[in-house]
Design an enzyme around this catalytic site. Structure first.
Site, PDB file in Angstrom:
ATOM      1  N   TYR A  50      -8.879  16.920 -21.839  1.00  0.00           N
ATOM      2  CA  TYR A  50      -9.676  16.078 -20.936  1.00  0.00           C
ATOM      3  C   TYR A  50      -9.721  14.664 -21.484  1.00  0.00           C
ATOM      4  O   TYR A  50     -10.014  14.464 -22.658  1.00  0.00           O
ATOM      5  CB  TYR A  50     -11.104  16.623 -20.821  1.00  0.00           C
ATOM      6  CG  TYR A  50     -11.383  17.090 -19.405  1.00  0.00           C
ATOM      7  CD1 TYR A  50     -11.363  16.183 -18.351  1.00  0.00           C
ATOM      8  CD2 TYR A  50     -11.627  18.434 -19.129  1.00  0.00           C
ATOM      9  CE1 TYR A  50     -11.576  16.610 -17.052  1.00  0.00           C
ATOM     10  CE2 TYR A  50     -11.839  18.855 -17.831  1.00  0.00           C
ATOM     11  CZ  TYR A  50     -11.816  17.950 -16.797  1.00  0.00           C
ATOM     12  OH  TYR A  50     -12.015  18.364 -15.503  1.00  0.00           O
ATOM     13  N   GLU A  52     -11.048  11.703 -19.437  1.00  0.00           N
ATOM     14  CA  GLU A  52     -11.598  10.806 -18.415  1.00  0.00           C
ATOM     15  C   GLU A  52     -11.835   9.427 -19.010  1.00  0.00           C
ATOM     16  O   GLU A  52     -12.338   9.303 -20.130  1.00  0.00           O
ATOM     17  CB  GLU A  52     -12.904  11.384 -17.862  1.00  0.00           C
ATOM     18  CG  GLU A  52     -12.649  12.517 -16.871  1.00  0.00           C
ATOM     19  CD  GLU A  52     -13.936  13.148 -16.350  1.00  0.00           C
ATOM     20  OE1 GLU A  52     -15.010  12.878 -16.912  1.00  0.00           O
ATOM     21  OE2 GLU A  52     -13.850  13.922 -15.378  1.00  0.00           O
ATOM     22  N   ASP A 195       4.379  -1.083  -1.441  1.00  0.00           N
ATOM     23  CA  ASP A 195       4.510   0.309  -1.858  1.00  0.00           C
ATOM     24  C   ASP A 195       6.003   0.571  -2.002  1.00  0.00           C
ATOM     25  O   ASP A 195       6.714   0.726  -1.008  1.00  0.00           O
ATOM     26  CB  ASP A 195       3.882   1.201  -0.781  1.00  0.00           C
ATOM     27  CG  ASP A 195       4.121   2.676  -1.019  1.00  0.00           C
ATOM     28  OD1 ASP A 195       4.824   3.025  -1.975  1.00  0.00           O
ATOM     29  OD2 ASP A 195       3.596   3.481  -0.217  1.00  0.00           O
ATOM     30  N   THR A 221       5.693   5.864  -6.411  1.00  0.00           N
ATOM     31  CA  THR A 221       5.748   7.206  -6.964  1.00  0.00           C
ATOM     32  C   THR A 221       6.626   7.113  -8.212  1.00  0.00           C
ATOM     33  O   THR A 221       7.355   6.131  -8.399  1.00  0.00           O
ATOM     34  CB  THR A 221       6.421   8.196  -5.994  1.00  0.00           C
ATOM     35  OG1 THR A 221       7.724   7.697  -5.687  1.00  0.00           O
ATOM     36  CG2 THR A 221       5.622   8.355  -4.711  1.00  0.00           C
ATOM     37  N   LYS A 224      10.624   9.813  -7.153  1.00  0.00           N
ATOM     38  CA  LYS A 224      11.704   9.612  -6.173  1.00  0.00           C
ATOM     39  C   LYS A 224      12.875   8.927  -6.881  1.00  0.00           C
ATOM     40  O   LYS A 224      13.465   9.547  -7.748  1.00  0.00           O
ATOM     41  CB  LYS A 224      11.166   8.850  -4.972  1.00  0.00           C
ATOM     42  CG  LYS A 224      10.122   9.690  -4.204  1.00  0.00           C
ATOM     43  CD  LYS A 224       9.550   8.990  -2.992  1.00  0.00           C
ATOM     44  CE  LYS A 224       8.484   9.869  -2.347  1.00  0.00           C
ATOM     45  NZ  LYS A 224       7.766   9.170  -1.265  1.00  0.00           N
ATOM     46  N   ARG A 230       6.510  14.172 -10.921  1.00  0.00           N
ATOM     47  CA  ARG A 230       5.772  13.899  -9.684  1.00  0.00           C
ATOM     48  C   ARG A 230       4.478  13.154 -10.030  1.00  0.00           C
ATOM     49  O   ARG A 230       3.674  13.651 -10.825  1.00  0.00           O
ATOM     50  CB  ARG A 230       5.471  15.226  -8.985  1.00  0.00           C
ATOM     51  CG  ARG A 230       4.871  15.126  -7.607  1.00  0.00           C
ATOM     52  CD  ARG A 230       5.026  16.437  -6.864  1.00  0.00           C
ATOM     53  NE  ARG A 230       6.439  16.728  -6.683  1.00  0.00           N
ATOM     54  CZ  ARG A 230       7.207  16.197  -5.712  1.00  0.00           C
ATOM     55  NH1 ARG A 230       6.688  15.405  -4.810  1.00  0.00           N
ATOM     56  NH2 ARG A 230       8.495  16.484  -5.645  1.00  0.00           N
TER      57      ARG A 230
HETATM   58  C1  LIG Z   1       6.604   9.313  -0.758  1.00  0.00           C
HETATM   59  C2  LIG Z   1       5.814   8.112  -0.410  1.00  0.00           C
HETATM   60  C3  LIG Z   1       4.444   8.037  -0.714  1.00  0.00           C
HETATM   61  C4  LIG Z   1       3.617   9.221  -1.140  1.00  0.00           C
HETATM   62  O1  LIG Z   1       3.916   9.858  -2.272  1.00  0.00           O
HETATM   63  P1  LIG Z   1       3.311  11.319  -2.563  1.00  0.00           P
HETATM   64  O2  LIG Z   1       3.526  11.443  -4.037  1.00  0.00           O
HETATM   65  O3  LIG Z   1       4.089  12.266  -1.735  1.00  0.00           O
HETATM   66  O4  LIG Z   1       1.866  11.301  -2.219  1.00  0.00           O
HETATM   67  C5  LIG Z   1       3.796   6.838  -0.454  1.00  0.00           C
HETATM   68  N1  LIG Z   1       4.438   5.793   0.065  1.00  0.00           N
HETATM   69  C6  LIG Z   1       5.745   5.834   0.388  1.00  0.00           C
HETATM   70  C7  LIG Z   1       6.395   4.620   0.972  1.00  0.00           C
HETATM   71  C8  LIG Z   1       6.477   6.997   0.170  1.00  0.00           C
HETATM   72  O5  LIG Z   1       7.758   7.053   0.530  1.00  0.00           O
END
Ligand SMILES: *Cc1c(COP(=O)(O)O)cnc(C)c1O
Length: 414
Positions: A50, A52, A195, A221, A224, A230
């Protein structure tokens, strides 16, 4: 005791999943294969701890080692993106975005993001997502040519007067011009939030425009194109924003950070900082380009006419079959993709007229342009004769043999 002996049910299913990942060609643009070393960190005793709070400011004792781990992750993340502050605790991309909104917006504030059906993400204001329930959301999209028209975005921003503009997408094959978005945000006094979940791996290799210094805040993320575990991350150059983001993530929306995942993020970032990473990112783009060129040569139409990044969007509007049909047929031929809406979509979102195909995962397995040329031709073969089940079965065997020449995970790992 091993997982195999203790819980054979889960062990067997995990092994079956490994076999599936090995036998099929993974071309879902948001998926990738992480390093065995990342999986090792994920499976470590760090999950027991933990922690936090943040490094040096924890609510629990015994954090001396996890403090160092999180600080290394933060420092590597900052070095990767060339920014001043990073929060590596978000459990996912969606939670990173929720954290950004919570830090900078009040309930009911206006946000302007990319329409989900034009390639945006659920968390950019879609009504089914908390981003569309908590905030008043407005959208821009792509033109019929499949590209963002920045003058149009500026017009919409001028009418809406959003408190925040969100840029970044999940299904957009072209570069995003962060400098143009900055001009638009400045013209209406909005925060600019990028994002880069889909393109981060290209950004950090210099293969896509960097959102810094243009954006106030950037999320991504890590699983990807970055090929890490993840999870999510948030970056900024603004100290005030950084403080707000930290409290928005913890205690705002999360509790104890997943220290095993944070360690795995650090391991992934180490790979992202290497020279080898630049080679990978270049190859991801080269492979997507080959895919695009072959599909066009075979008579298919692509949204925006091609690609600048890691994915292509097949436009099947003029075909007698749908995106869903194509997704199923390709699946039967051992190629995993996903159906996707296209600009001016006439079919329902459950059927669609498009397919999104990405190169990151197969590139991670070591495939290059030669393999992508074969695969693109097989995709075209399947679609040109979409009801031919025996052809699909034959191609599945051929592609399985190809896939087995590119193994990354040792069976002994599980
Ligand atoms: C995949 C994605 C997310 C979300 O990611 P998760 O880990 O699945 O919650 C947010 N924004 C964009 C543009 C994405 O392609």
């Amino acid at each position: 005791m091993s997982l195999e002996k203790f819980d054979n049910e889960i062990y067997a299913l995990t092994s079956a999943e490994l076999k599936r990942q090995t036998d099929h060609l993974e071309m879902i643009a948001s998926e990738n294969f992480t390093l065995p070393e990342v999986i090792e960190a994920l499976g470590s005793v760090l999950t027991n701890k933990y922690a936090e709070g943040y490094p040096g400011k924890r609510y629990y004792g015994g954090c001396e080692f996890v403090d160092e781990i999180e600080q290394i992750a933060i420092d590597r993340c900052k070095a990767l993106f060339g920014c001043e502050y990073a929060n590596v605790q978000p459990n996912s991309g969606s939670q990173a975005n929720q954290g950004v909104y919570g830090a900078l917006l009040n309930r009911g504030d206006k946000i302007l993001g990319m329409d989900l059906s034009h390639g945006g993400h659920l968390t950019h204001g879609a009504k089914v997502s908390s981003s569309g329930k908590m905030y008043e959301s407005f959208f821009y999209g792509v033109e019929l040519d499949g590209r963002i028209n920045y003058d149009r975005v500026a017009d919409i921003a001028n009418i809406v007067k959003p408190k925040m503009i969100v840029c970044g997408a999940s299904a957009y094959a072209r570069q995003i011009d962060f400098a143009k978005f900055r001009e638009i945000a400045d013209s209406v006094g909005a925060y600019l939030f990028a994002d880069v979940a889909h393109i981060a791996g290209l950004v950090v290799a210099g293969e896509h425009n960097n959102p810094f210094p243009h954006c106030d805040v950037v999320s991504s993320t890590t699983h990807k194109t970055l090929r890490g575990p993840r999870g999510g991350i948030i970056m900024t150059n603004n100290e005030e924003i950084a403080k707000k983001i930290n409290s928005s993530i913890f205690p705002g929306i999360q509790g104890g950070p997943l220290m095993n995942v944070i360690a795995a993020k650090a391991v992934g970032f180490k790979f992202n900082l290497s020279d080898e990473w630049k080679v990978y990112a270049k190859q991801v783009k080269a492979n997507a380009k080959t895919l695009a060129e072959v599909l066009i040569k075979r008579g298919f139409e692509l949204v925006s006419g091609g690609t600048d990044n890691h994915l292509v969007l097949l436009n099947l509007s003029d075909k007698p079959y749908s995106g869903k049909d194509a997704d199923i047929a390709l699946g039967q031929a051992g190629i995993t993709v996903n159906k996707n809406t296209v600009p001016g979509e006439k079919r329902s979102p459950f059927v669609t007229s498009g397919v999104r195909i990405g190169s990151p995962a197969l590139t991670a397995r070591g495939m290059g342009e030669a393999e992508f040329e074969i695969i693109a031709n097989r995709i075209a073969d399947v679609l040109d004769d979409i009801n031919n089940a025996s052809l699909q079965a034959k191609i599945k065997e051929e592609l399985k043999a190809l896939a087995h020449n590119f193994i990354i995970y040792d069976k002994a790992m599980y």
